[in-house]
Design a protein around this motif. Structure first.
Motif, PDB file in Angstrom:
ATOM      1  N   ALA A  62       0.794  -0.988   0.059  1.00 48.65           N
ATOM      2  CA  ALA A  62       0.085   0.112   0.052  1.00 48.65           C
ATOM      3  C   ALA A  62       0.860   1.194   0.113  1.00 48.65           C
ATOM      4  O   ALA A  62       1.917   1.285   0.873  1.00 48.65           O
ATOM      5  CB  ALA A  62      -0.836   0.110   1.143  1.00 48.65           C
ATOM      6  N   GLY A  63       0.772   1.893  -0.976  1.00 44.05           N
ATOM      7  CA  GLY A  63       1.319   3.311  -1.153  1.00 44.05           C
ATOM      8  C   GLY A  63       0.632   4.424  -0.564  1.00 44.05           C
ATOM      9  O   GLY A  63      -0.378   4.165   0.257  1.00 44.05           O
ATOM     10  N   PHE A  64       1.055   5.601  -0.920  1.00 44.87           N
ATOM     11  CA  PHE A  64       0.158   7.125  -0.433  1.00 44.87           C
ATOM     12  C   PHE A  64      -1.370   6.817  -0.770  1.00 44.87           C
ATOM     13  O   PHE A  64      -1.654   6.208  -1.868  1.00 44.87           O
ATOM     14  CB  PHE A  64       0.861   8.099  -1.213  1.00 44.87           C
ATOM     15  CG  PHE A  64       0.143   9.199  -0.720  1.00 44.87           C
ATOM     16  CD1 PHE A  64       0.556   9.934   0.524  1.00 44.87           C
ATOM     17  CD2 PHE A  64      -0.772   9.995  -1.484  1.00 44.87           C
ATOM     18  CE1 PHE A  64      -0.108  11.087   0.940  1.00 44.87           C
ATOM     19  CE2 PHE A  64      -1.271  10.941  -1.171  1.00 44.87           C
ATOM     20  CZ  PHE A  64      -1.219  11.804   0.197  1.00 44.87           C
ATOM     21  N   ALA A  65      -2.136   7.008   0.008  1.00 47.63           N
ATOM     22  CA  ALA A  65      -3.641   6.964   0.006  1.00 47.63           C
ATOM     23  C   ALA A  65      -4.038   5.568  -0.214  1.00 47.63           C
ATOM     24  O   ALA A  65      -5.173   5.285  -0.822  1.00 47.63           O
ATOM     25  CB  ALA A  65      -3.965   7.875  -1.004  1.00 47.63           C
ATOM     26  N   GLY A  66      -3.180   4.543  -0.176  1.00 43.97           N
ATOM     27  CA  GLY A  66      -3.691   3.272  -0.260  1.00 43.97           C
ATOM     28  C   GLY A  66      -3.390   2.719  -1.748  1.00 43.97           C
ATOM     29  O   GLY A  66      -3.603   1.559  -1.896  1.00 43.97           O
ATOM     30  N   ASP A  67      -2.779   3.674  -2.627  1.00 42.09           N
ATOM     31  CA  ASP A  67      -2.719   3.407  -3.902  1.00 42.09           C
ATOM     32  C   ASP A  67      -1.480   2.225  -4.051  1.00 42.09           C
ATOM     33  O   ASP A  67      -0.753   2.250  -3.217  1.00 42.09           O
ATOM     34  CB  ASP A  67      -2.182   4.343  -4.754  1.00 42.09           C
ATOM     35  CG  ASP A  67      -3.379   5.503  -5.236  1.00 42.09           C
ATOM     36  OD1 ASP A  67      -4.490   4.799  -5.332  1.00 42.09           O
ATOM     37  OD2 ASP A  67      -2.849   6.382  -5.453  1.00 42.09           O
ATOM     38  N   PRO A  68      -1.751   1.087  -4.771  1.00 43.15           N
ATOM     39  CA  PRO A  68      -0.694   0.041  -4.837  1.00 43.15           C
ATOM     40  C   PRO A  68       0.489   0.253  -5.467  1.00 43.15           C
ATOM     41  O   PRO A  68       0.449   1.246  -6.392  1.00 43.15           O
ATOM     42  CB  PRO A  68      -1.492  -1.105  -5.432  1.00 43.15           C
ATOM     43  CG  PRO A  68      -2.570  -0.551  -6.539  1.00 43.15           C
ATOM     44  CD  PRO A  68      -2.851   0.900  -5.755  1.00 43.15           C
ATOM     45  N   VAL A  69       1.555  -0.144  -4.948  1.00 39.28           N
ATOM     46  CA  VAL A  69       2.925  -0.075  -5.338  1.00 39.28           C
ATOM     47  C   VAL A  69       3.320  -1.666  -5.643  1.00 39.28           C
ATOM     48  O   VAL A  69       3.267  -2.313  -4.765  1.00 39.28           O
ATOM     49  CB  VAL A  69       3.952   0.517  -4.244  1.00 39.28           C
ATOM     50  CG1 VAL A  69       5.324   0.594  -4.881  1.00 39.28           C
ATOM     51  CG2 VAL A  69       3.647   1.901  -3.946  1.00 39.28           C
ATOM     52  N   ARG A  70       3.683  -1.801  -6.812  1.00 37.62           N
ATOM     53  CA  ARG A  70       4.116  -3.257  -7.035  1.00 37.62           C
ATOM     54  C   ARG A  70       5.778  -3.495  -7.146  1.00 37.62           C
ATOM     55  O   ARG A  70       6.435  -2.425  -7.228  1.00 37.62           O
ATOM     56  CB  ARG A  70       3.476  -3.591  -8.483  1.00 37.62           C
ATOM     57  CG  ARG A  70       2.179  -3.214  -8.768  1.00 37.62           C
ATOM     58  CD  ARG A  70       1.156  -4.292  -7.880  1.00 37.62           C
ATOM     59  NE  ARG A  70       1.203  -5.619  -8.269  1.00 37.62           N
ATOM     60  CZ  ARG A  70       0.553  -5.999  -9.469  1.00 37.62           C
ATOM     61  NH1 ARG A  70      -0.220  -5.342 -10.076  1.00 37.62           N
ATOM     62  NH2 ARG A  70       0.635  -7.270  -9.759  1.00 37.62           N
ATOM     63  N   LEU A 113      14.436  -7.535  -4.591  1.00 36.50           N
ATOM     64  CA  LEU A 113      13.016  -6.871  -4.700  1.00 36.50           C
ATOM     65  C   LEU A 113      12.939  -5.537  -5.686  1.00 36.50           C
ATOM     66  O   LEU A 113      13.892  -4.587  -5.322  1.00 36.50           O
ATOM     67  CB  LEU A 113      12.834  -6.133  -3.237  1.00 36.50           C
ATOM     68  CG  LEU A 113      11.201  -5.823  -3.179  1.00 36.50           C
ATOM     69  CD1 LEU A 113      10.298  -6.851  -3.259  1.00 36.50           C
ATOM     70  CD2 LEU A 113      11.267  -5.079  -1.745  1.00 36.50           C
ATOM     71  N   LEU A 114      12.614  -5.886  -6.768  1.00 32.88           N
ATOM     72  CA  LEU A 114      12.541  -4.857  -7.729  1.00 32.88           C
ATOM     73  C   LEU A 114      11.076  -3.941  -7.765  1.00 32.88           C
ATOM     74  O   LEU A 114      10.010  -4.347  -8.085  1.00 32.88           O
ATOM     75  CB  LEU A 114      12.559  -5.695  -9.105  1.00 32.88           C
ATOM     76  CG  LEU A 114      12.554  -4.463 -10.319  1.00 32.88           C
ATOM     77  CD1 LEU A 114      13.889  -3.414 -10.278  1.00 32.88           C
ATOM     78  CD2 LEU A 114      12.642  -5.500 -11.533  1.00 32.88           C
ATOM     79  N   MET A 115      11.417  -2.703  -7.331  1.00 34.88           N
ATOM     80  CA  MET A 115      10.443  -1.821  -6.895  1.00 34.88           C
ATOM     81  C   MET A 115       9.852  -1.068  -8.139  1.00 34.88           C
ATOM     82  O   MET A 115      10.788  -0.560  -8.966  1.00 34.88           O
ATOM     83  CB  MET A 115      10.831  -0.894  -5.888  1.00 34.88           C
ATOM     84  CG  MET A 115      11.005  -1.459  -4.470  1.00 34.88           C
ATOM     85  SD  MET A 115       9.743  -2.432  -3.711  1.00 34.88           S
ATOM     86  CE  MET A 115       8.440  -1.031  -3.611  1.00 34.88           C
ATOM     87  N   HIS A 116       8.476  -1.020  -8.627  1.00 27.53           N
ATOM     88  CA  HIS A 116       7.982  -0.185  -9.563  1.00 27.53           C
ATOM     89  C   HIS A 116       7.716   1.147  -9.096  1.00 27.53           C
ATOM     90  O   HIS A 116       7.291   1.655  -7.960  1.00 27.53           O
ATOM     91  CB  HIS A 116       6.617  -0.871 -10.089  1.00 27.53           C
ATOM     92  CG  HIS A 116       5.907  -0.103 -11.186  1.00 27.53           C
ATOM     93  ND1 HIS A 116       6.669  -0.144 -12.273  1.00 27.53           N
ATOM     94  CD2 HIS A 116       4.916   0.784 -11.012  1.00 27.53           C
ATOM     95  CE1 HIS A 116       5.631   0.714 -13.076  1.00 27.53           C
ATOM     96  NE2 HIS A 116       4.753   1.320 -12.251  1.00 27.53           N
ATOM     97  N   ALA A 117       8.482   2.019  -9.889  1.00 25.95           N
ATOM     98  CA  ALA A 117       7.848   3.578  -9.605  1.00 25.95           C
ATOM     99  C   ALA A 117       6.643   3.898 -10.191  1.00 25.95           C
ATOM    100  O   ALA A 117       6.471   4.089 -11.231  1.00 25.95           O
ATOM    101  CB  ALA A 117       9.142   4.423 -10.009  1.00 25.95           C
TER     102      ALA A 117
END
Length: 147
Positions: A62-70, A113-117
């Motif tokens: 969960a990112g800012f405001a609950g938007d998904p971060v993959r 862990l490869l984070m998506h921007a």
């Protein structure tokens, strides 16, 4: 003059204080406090890749405001002991792609862990992660609007 150009006797002695805009501390306190209401880790699913030497999972935070971060989490297959982890953040214009695109770290024996921007995929590479509502894939914009 850059810090690296100062003589050793002066290095690290200068400290500057810059005042932020009025209300910035209150804004961050409320923003960080609101984040506690959203679960941090939303989902972890095994990702079939046909790569026998590696195991991969599709991870959603969960990112800012609950938007998904993959992210992709990949590690050598059959290794049960803890491994050192490399966390990689991708630059502008690049999505996380497919698990097959970034294998250097897991093949070298690390967990990766490869984070998506969010809001930055689509200019090159394979687009795999949807960006948050209100953004267009690969738009030429900073990760944080207004910066």
């Amino acid at each position: 003059m850059a810090l690296g150009q100062l003589p050793r006797t002066q290095g690290g002695q200068e400290v500057r204080t810059v005042a932020g805009p009025e209300g910035v501390d209150d804004y961050w306190r409320s923003t960080v406090g609101a984040g506690g209401a959203v679960p941090v880790l939303l989902d972890v699913r095994p990702e079939p890749t046909d790569l026998r030497l590696l195991d991969t999972w599709d991870v959603t935070f969960a990112g800012f405001a609950g938007d998904p971060v993959r992210a992709w989490y990949t590690r050598p297959a059959g290794v049960d002991e803890p491994l050192p982890v490399v966390i990689e953040y991708i630059g502008y214009g690049r999505g996380r792609g497919t698990p097959h695109e970034r294998l250097t770290w897991p093949v070298a024996g690390y967990a990766h862990l490869l984070m998506h921007a969010r809001g930055q995929s689509g200019q090159y590479g394979v687009v795999h992660t949807a960006d948050p509502p209100g953004s267009a894939p690969g738009r030429p914009a900073p990760v944080t609007p207004g910066q």
